[in-house]
Motif scaffolding. Structure first.
Motif, PDB file in Angstrom:
ATOM      1  N   GLY A  12     -28.201 -29.271  34.095  1.00  0.00           N
ATOM      2  CA  GLY A  12     -27.200 -28.229  34.193  1.00  0.00           C
ATOM      3  C   GLY A  12     -27.601 -27.031  33.352  1.00  0.00           C
ATOM      4  O   GLY A  12     -28.660 -27.018  32.722  1.00  0.00           O
ATOM      5  N   CYS A  16     -19.454 -33.018  32.915  1.00  0.00           N
ATOM      6  CA  CYS A  16     -20.644 -32.786  33.727  1.00  0.00           C
ATOM      7  C   CYS A  16     -20.257 -33.130  35.154  1.00  0.00           C
ATOM      8  O   CYS A  16     -19.966 -34.294  35.446  1.00  0.00           O
ATOM      9  CB  CYS A  16     -21.791 -33.651  33.241  1.00  0.00           C
ATOM     10  SG  CYS A  16     -23.275 -33.602  34.283  1.00  0.00           S
ATOM     11  N   TRP A  53     -26.765 -36.986  28.299  1.00  0.00           N
ATOM     12  CA  TRP A  53     -26.365 -35.767  27.595  1.00  0.00           C
ATOM     13  C   TRP A  53     -27.437 -35.467  26.547  1.00  0.00           C
ATOM     14  O   TRP A  53     -27.859 -36.370  25.814  1.00  0.00           O
ATOM     15  CB  TRP A  53     -25.024 -35.926  26.910  1.00  0.00           C
ATOM     16  CG  TRP A  53     -23.852 -35.789  27.820  1.00  0.00           C
ATOM     17  CD1 TRP A  53     -23.114 -36.785  28.390  1.00  0.00           C
ATOM     18  CD2 TRP A  53     -23.252 -34.568  28.277  1.00  0.00           C
ATOM     19  NE1 TRP A  53     -22.108 -36.265  29.159  1.00  0.00           N
ATOM     20  CE2 TRP A  53     -22.171 -34.897  29.108  1.00  0.00           C
ATOM     21  CE3 TRP A  53     -23.522 -33.213  28.061  1.00  0.00           C
ATOM     22  CZ2 TRP A  53     -21.366 -33.945  29.722  1.00  0.00           C
ATOM     23  CZ3 TRP A  53     -22.724 -32.259  28.667  1.00  0.00           C
ATOM     24  CH2 TRP A  53     -21.659 -32.634  29.497  1.00  0.00           C
ATOM     25  N   LEU A 111     -25.911 -29.514  38.612  1.00  0.00           N
ATOM     26  CA  LEU A 111     -24.943 -30.032  37.661  1.00  0.00           C
ATOM     27  C   LEU A 111     -24.283 -28.869  36.938  1.00  0.00           C
ATOM     28  O   LEU A 111     -24.938 -27.855  36.663  1.00  0.00           O
ATOM     29  CB  LEU A 111     -25.631 -30.935  36.636  1.00  0.00           C
ATOM     30  CG  LEU A 111     -26.384 -32.147  37.188  1.00  0.00           C
ATOM     31  CD1 LEU A 111     -27.155 -32.830  36.073  1.00  0.00           C
ATOM     32  CD2 LEU A 111     -25.424 -33.111  37.834  1.00  0.00           C
ATOM     33  N   TYR A 150     -26.431 -30.172  27.254  1.00  0.00           N
ATOM     34  CA  TYR A 150     -26.827 -30.233  28.651  1.00  0.00           C
ATOM     35  C   TYR A 150     -26.620 -31.639  29.193  1.00  0.00           C
ATOM     36  O   TYR A 150     -26.830 -32.616  28.474  1.00  0.00           O
ATOM     37  CB  TYR A 150     -28.319 -29.901  28.807  1.00  0.00           C
ATOM     38  CG  TYR A 150     -28.743 -28.567  28.282  1.00  0.00           C
ATOM     39  CD1 TYR A 150     -29.130 -28.403  26.958  1.00  0.00           C
ATOM     40  CD2 TYR A 150     -28.792 -27.450  29.121  1.00  0.00           C
ATOM     41  CE1 TYR A 150     -29.545 -27.174  26.478  1.00  0.00           C
ATOM     42  CE2 TYR A 150     -29.208 -26.213  28.654  1.00  0.00           C
ATOM     43  CZ  TYR A 150     -29.580 -26.098  27.322  1.00  0.00           C
ATOM     44  OH  TYR A 150     -29.990 -24.869  26.844  1.00  0.00           O
ATOM     45  N   CYS A 151     -26.279 -31.743  30.464  1.00  0.00           N
ATOM     46  CA  CYS A 151     -26.331 -33.038  31.122  1.00  0.00           C
ATOM     47  C   CYS A 151     -27.483 -33.002  32.128  1.00  0.00           C
ATOM     48  O   CYS A 151     -27.913 -31.927  32.574  1.00  0.00           O
ATOM     49  CB  CYS A 151     -25.020 -33.387  31.811  1.00  0.00           C
ATOM     50  SG  CYS A 151     -24.500 -32.306  33.155  1.00  0.00           S
ATOM     51  N   GLU A 186     -21.951 -28.121  33.520  1.00  0.00           N
ATOM     52  CA  GLU A 186     -21.289 -28.567  32.304  1.00  0.00           C
ATOM     53  C   GLU A 186     -20.156 -27.613  31.952  1.00  0.00           C
ATOM     54  O   GLU A 186     -20.231 -26.414  32.241  1.00  0.00           O
ATOM     55  CB  GLU A 186     -22.257 -28.601  31.115  1.00  0.00           C
ATOM     56  CG  GLU A 186     -23.467 -29.489  31.285  1.00  0.00           C
ATOM     57  CD  GLU A 186     -24.674 -28.704  31.733  1.00  0.00           C
ATOM     58  OE1 GLU A 186     -25.808 -29.131  31.452  1.00  0.00           O
ATOM     59  OE2 GLU A 186     -24.492 -27.652  32.371  1.00  0.00           O
TER      60      GLU A 186
END
Length: 120
Positions: A111, A22, A36, A4, A95-96, A6
């Protein structure tokens, strides 16, 4: 392993807006619920929002309800977090992550994060 990425973080004044993205290039985000999360210096990581994989249901941490909006664009294979009326306490690395379901405690793939700074 799911990768992933971001993007969209930056410096914004209090009351301003940012839209985080994302994205994934080698698999469909539609197979997952996407959460998230954020982590501020000296604080534990916390969940901010989540969008389900099935019906697009959305969930928010109480402190961001009415200000943040999570959404999916399946054509672009991207999940967004629109953040409005930002406050200094929203500053963190965001972060995702993939999840089996939004109510599942565990997140699986993450990510690298994007920094959000809210300051005048």
């Amino acid at each position: 392993q799911v990768q992933l990425v971001e993007s969209g973080g930056g410096l914004v004044q209090p009351g301003g807006s940012l839209r985080l993205s994302c994205a994934a290039s080698e698999f469909s985000l539609g197979y997952y619920a996407i959460g998230w999360f954020r982590q501020a210096p000296g604080k534990e990581r916390e969940g901010v929002s989540c969008i389900s994989k099935s019906d697009g249901s959305t969930y928010y941490k109480d402190s961001v309800k009415g200000r943040f909006t999570i959404s999916r664009d399946n054509a672009k294979n991207t999940v967004y977090l629109q953040m409005n009326s930002l406050k200094p306490e929203d500053a963190a690395v965001y972060y995702c992550a993939t999840k089996r379901r939004c109510d599942y405690p565990r997140a699986d793939d993450w990510g690298q994060g994007t920094q959000v700074t809210v300051s005048s």
